[in-house]
Design an enzyme around this catalytic site. Sequence first.
Site, short mmCIF file in Angstrom:
data_model
loop_
_atom_site.label_atom_id
_atom_site.label_comp_id
_atom_site.label_asym_id
_atom_site.label_seq_id
_atom_site.Cartn_x
_atom_site.Cartn_y
_atom_site.Cartn_z
CG HIS A 137 -0.96 -8.62 0.41
ND1 HIS A 137 -0.50 -7.32 0.32
CD2 HIS A 137 -2.28 -8.57 0.09
CE1 HIS A 137 -1.50 -6.53 -0.03
NE2 HIS A 137 -2.58 -7.27 -0.19
CE1 TYR A 165 -3.07 -3.00 0.31
CE2 TYR A 165 -3.26 -2.62 2.67
CZ TYR A 165 -3.59 -3.35 1.54
OH TYR A 165 -4.44 -4.43 1.65
#
Length: 318
Positions: free
Chosen positions: A130, A45
């Site tokens: 992830h 992110y």
Amino acid sequence: MTVSLGFGAAVIGGLHRWVDEDTALAAVDTAWSLGIRYYDTAPHYGLGLSERRLGRALADRPRSEYLISTKVGRLLEPSPERAGQRDDGGFDVPAEYRRVWDFSADGVRRSLESSLDRLGLDRVDIVLMHDPDDHWEQAAGQAYPALHELRSQGVVSRIGAGMNQWQMLERFVRETDIDTVMLAGRYTLLEQTALDSMLPLCVQRGVSVLAAGVFNSGLLAVDRPPPSATYNYAQAPADLHARALRIGEVCARHGVSLPQAAMAFVAAHPAVASVVVGARTAEQITRNAKLFAAPVPPALWSDLVDAGLLRQDAPVPS
């Protein structure tokens, strides 16, 4: 079990468009003032920006009073050759680093160490693999054992995986001893593809579900989604846009906001421990928290079922 509202920190890392520092920190500060105590981030992110900002925003908060999750699987490496460019991974940030897929045991440890440094913390509570969609062998064979060892050593409290699909998450739940999964977009008011097998298995195995993407990346985020509304981070197909409008019309007849119903529906499943929503501004998280706390008339759910807009076997708030 009381389902909490969690703060998704992808947007303060510049998801889709830049967010200035003051706005980002104000969003986290407001979330805290509203009683939100679970925060989710990842190196992906904003190329680490989300972690750095979240760490700064929580620096003066009592560490025992909140939970934080981050993720492994993408290492960040300096990319001086891209100086002056913007990131091409969905975040409006300078391309100072590049992402390198790595679900090796060493990669997990290096990723977690770097995340702790960016967060300014000595521990995180939850670590998730992830998006291992194309990396099952390495994720299950190396990343998971490394996380299992870190959990047994007390370095982290809970381990799991976070994905935009349910099939591989179900495989992790069935074949490993993970504690939690983050399911993004596959169990929402618009679609319930995880309802048949994955979510029941989570209940059976005692694996908690962190429900993310509950607005399907935008289509359920406002009462009347415009034609440009996004689904799975791209423009929504016409049939899904029309379906979202029909759901919104039923909600309006009951005096309920579409995003309010979207959050309430997901929170009703017994496997769900937290509904994680992103917020770019203090105003957005204030709205989401207010809607999350507002009751929904039971008749709304039966009307959605009768209209063919919701599965009859889907758990709804009682």
